[in-house]
Design a protein around this motif. Structure first.
Motif, mmCIF file in Angstrom:
data_model
loop_
_atom_site.group_PDB
_atom_site.id
_atom_site.type_symbol
_atom_site.label_atom_id
_atom_site.label_comp_id
_atom_site.label_asym_id
_atom_site.label_seq_id
_atom_site.Cartn_x
_atom_site.Cartn_y
_atom_site.Cartn_z
ATOM 1 N N ARG A 195 0.837 -1.183 0.000
ATOM 2 C CA ARG A 195 0.000 0.000 0.000
ATOM 3 C C ARG A 195 0.882 1.246 0.000
ATOM 4 N N THR A 196 0.243 2.396 -0.127
ATOM 5 C CA THR A 196 0.967 3.664 -0.061
ATOM 6 C C THR A 196 0.794 4.265 1.324
ATOM 7 N N ALA A 197 1.918 4.477 2.014
ATOM 8 C CA ALA A 197 1.877 5.145 3.312
ATOM 9 C C ALA A 197 2.202 6.616 3.116
ATOM 10 N N HIS A 198 1.479 7.477 3.803
ATOM 11 C CA HIS A 198 1.680 8.925 3.719
ATOM 12 C C HIS A 198 2.171 9.435 5.065
ATOM 13 N N TYR A 199 3.026 10.441 5.029
ATOM 14 C CA TYR A 199 3.532 11.018 6.268
ATOM 15 C C TYR A 199 3.579 12.535 6.171
ATOM 16 N N SER A 200 3.526 13.163 7.336
ATOM 17 C CA SER A 200 3.644 14.611 7.438
ATOM 18 C C SER A 200 4.447 14.908 8.702
ATOM 19 N N LEU A 201 5.614 15.519 8.541
ATOM 20 C CA LEU A 201 6.418 15.940 9.677
ATOM 21 C C LEU A 201 6.010 17.356 10.050
ATOM 22 N N ARG A 202 5.779 17.595 11.330
ATOM 23 C CA ARG A 202 5.265 18.898 11.751
ATOM 24 C C ARG A 202 6.038 19.423 12.964
ATOM 25 N N ARG A 203 6.116 20.741 13.017
ATOM 26 C CA ARG A 203 6.742 21.411 14.153
ATOM 27 C C ARG A 203 5.836 22.545 14.600
ATOM 28 N N ASP A 204 5.446 22.501 15.852
ATOM 29 C CA ASP A 204 4.521 23.501 16.400
ATOM 30 C C ASP A 204 3.267 23.624 15.548
ATOM 31 N N GLY A 205 2.786 22.487 15.033
ATOM 32 C CA GLY A 205 1.559 22.455 14.254
ATOM 33 C C GLY A 205 1.709 22.815 12.794
ATOM 34 N N VAL A 206 2.922 23.158 12.347
ATOM 35 C CA VAL A 206 3.158 23.556 10.952
ATOM 36 C C VAL A 206 3.903 22.441 10.230
ATOM 37 N N GLU A 207 3.407 22.045 9.079
ATOM 38 C CA GLU A 207 4.051 20.991 8.299
ATOM 39 C C GLU A 207 5.389 21.465 7.737
ATOM 40 N N VAL A 208 6.442 20.681 7.986
ATOM 41 C CA VAL A 208 7.767 21.027 7.469
ATOM 42 C C VAL A 208 8.206 20.094 6.351
ATOM 43 N N ALA A 209 7.577 18.934 6.235
ATOM 44 C CA ALA A 209 7.896 18.001 5.153
ATOM 45 C C ALA A 209 6.793 16.967 5.054
ATOM 46 N N SER A 210 6.581 16.431 3.865
ATOM 47 C CA SER A 210 5.559 15.401 3.687
ATOM 48 C C SER A 210 5.916 14.564 2.471
ATOM 49 N N GLY A 211 5.258 13.427 2.349
ATOM 50 C CA GLY A 211 5.511 12.558 1.205
ATOM 51 C C GLY A 211 4.875 11.200 1.426
ATOM 52 N N SER A 212 5.346 10.196 0.707
ATOM 53 C CA SER A 212 4.788 8.854 0.805
ATOM 54 C C SER A 212 5.877 7.821 0.542
ATOM 55 N N TYR A 213 5.589 6.585 0.910
ATOM 56 C CA TYR A 213 6.510 5.482 0.647
ATOM 57 C C TYR A 213 5.700 4.199 0.478
ATOM 58 N N ALA A 214 6.283 3.215 -0.188
ATOM 59 C CA ALA A 214 5.630 1.928 -0.375
ATOM 60 C C ALA A 214 5.629 1.170 0.943
ATOM 61 N N ASN A 215 4.462 0.675 1.348
ATOM 62 C CA ASN A 215 4.293 0.054 2.655
ATOM 63 C C ASN A 215 3.785 -1.372 2.501
ATOM 64 N N SER A 216 4.623 -2.339 2.835
ATOM 65 C CA SER A 216 4.301 -3.747 2.640
ATOM 66 C C SER A 216 3.589 -4.325 3.849
ATOM 67 N N ALA A 217 2.915 -5.453 3.660
ATOM 68 C CA ALA A 217 2.300 -6.162 4.774
ATOM 69 C C ALA A 217 3.364 -6.709 5.724
ATOM 70 N N GLU A 218 4.563 -6.975 5.216
ATOM 71 C CA GLU A 218 5.675 -7.390 6.056
ATOM 72 C C GLU A 218 6.361 -6.143 6.602
ATOM 73 N N MET A 219 6.495 -6.021 7.912
ATOM 74 C CA MET A 219 7.071 -4.825 8.494
ATOM 75 C C MET A 219 8.523 -4.620 8.078
ATOM 76 N N SER A 220 8.871 -3.357 7.805
ATOM 77 C CA SER A 220 10.244 -3.004 7.465
ATOM 78 C C SER A 220 10.530 -1.604 8.002
ATOM 79 N N TYR A 221 11.808 -1.270 8.089
ATOM 80 C CA TYR A 221 12.221 -0.021 8.720
ATOM 81 C C TYR A 221 12.027 1.178 7.794
ATOM 82 N N ILE A 222 11.544 2.271 8.385
ATOM 83 C CA ILE A 222 11.468 3.569 7.712
ATOM 84 C C ILE A 222 12.010 4.615 8.684
ATOM 85 N N GLY A 223 12.885 5.495 8.196
ATOM 86 C CA GLY A 223 13.429 6.543 9.044
ATOM 87 C C GLY A 223 13.368 7.899 8.372
#
Length: 217
Positions: free
Chosen positions: A119-147
Motif C-alpha cells: 500500500r501507499t503510506a503517507h507522512y507529514s512531519l510537523r513542528r509547532d503544528g506547521v508541516e515542514v515536510a511530507s511525502g509517501s513510501y511503499a508500505n508492505s504487509a511485512e514490516m520493514s524499517y522507515i526513518g
C-alpha cells in the motif's frame, strides 16, 4: 541499501524551508527515546492513546477502542504492535510528550493486508503544528524499517491507504487506513545557537567601547 528522497518543506512561514530524508536502513544508532509497545496488554480493542516516557502515540479520527496490539505481523519486534483493527478512516500521530524537537525518527512500518500486498503510506512531519515536510513510501504487509531525518519536527502524522490521498483531514470517501507500526525510535534535535541581530551586535560593541573609555578616563 539506503534510499534518500529530498522533500520540499511546506507551510507558509518566514523561516527557511527545511528538507527531510527518508531511509530504509536504521539511521539512529543511539536513540534518545524508544518504544516497542511490549508493555501493552494483549487486546483487539485497545484505546486510542498510549504514552511511554517521552513518546506519545495516538489514533486520530478513528475507532476510540480499535487498536489491535497483538496482531502477528511478519518482521515485527516482540509480540506487540499498533494496528487499527480492520482499518479505519483516521490516522496515527506520534510525537514527543513534552513537545521537544526531533532531528530523526524511525520505526517499523507495515499494513494489515494479505501478505505480499503493498500500500501507499503517507507522512507529514510537523513542528509547532506547521508541516515542514511530507511525502509517501511503499508500505508492505511485512514490516520493514522507515526513518526520517534532516528536518526539525516534534510530531509525525502517518497513514497507509490503497488510494493516492495524502490528506490528514477527515473525508468520508477516503480509503481505510491499515497502517501498523512497531519499534519506534527518536533522536532529539540539538538546540541551535541563536545569533544576535546585527543591531544587537552593534549595541554590544558600543557598550563595550564605552566601558573601555570609562576605565581609561
Amino acid at each position: 541499501m539506503k534510499y534518500l528522497f529530498p522533500l520540499l518543506a511546506l507551510g507558509l512561514t518566514a523561516a527557511p524551508a527545511h528538507a527531510a530524508s527518508v531511509s530504509t536502513t536504521d539511521i539512529i544508532a543511539t536513540p534518545d527515546f524508544s518504544y516497542g509497545f511490549e508493555d501493552l496488554p494483549q487486546s483487539s480493542a485497545f484505546g486510542s492513546v498510549v504514552i511511554s516516557g517521552n513518546i506519545t502515540v495516538m489514533q486520530v479520527l478513528g475507532d476510540p477502542n480499535g487498536i489491535w496490539t497483538s496482531f502477528p505481523f511478519p518482521g515485527q519486534e516482540g509480540s506487540r504492535s499498533w494496528y487499527p483493527i480492520g482499518g479505519d478512516l483516521g490516522y496515527t500521530v506520534i510525537k514527543t510528550t513534552d513537545g521537544a524537537d526531533l532531528s530523526a525518527f524511525g520505526f517499523l512500518s507495515g499494513n494489515g493486508e494479505a501478505l505480499g500486498t503493498v500500500r501507499t503510506a503517507h507522512y507529514s512531519l510537523r513542528r509547532d503544528g506547521v508541516e515542514v515536510a511530507s511525502g509517501s513510501y511503499a508500505n508492505s504487509a511485512e514490516m520493514s524499517y522507515i526513518g526520517f531525518s534532516d528536518a526539525i519536527f516534534d510530531e509525525i502524522y502517518l497513514m497507509s491507504t490503497s488510494g493516492p490521498t495524502d490528506s490528514f483531514s477527515f473525508f468520508g470517501d477516503r480509503t481505510r487506513n491499515t497502517l501498523a507500526i512497531d519499534a519506534i525510535e527518536m533522536k532529539l534535535a540539538d538546540a541551535p545557537a541563536v545569533p544576535l541581530p546585527a543591531g544587537g551586535l552593534l549595541l554590544l560593541s558600543g557598550l563595550a567601547a564605552a566601558g573601555l573609555l570609562r576605565r581609561r578616563g
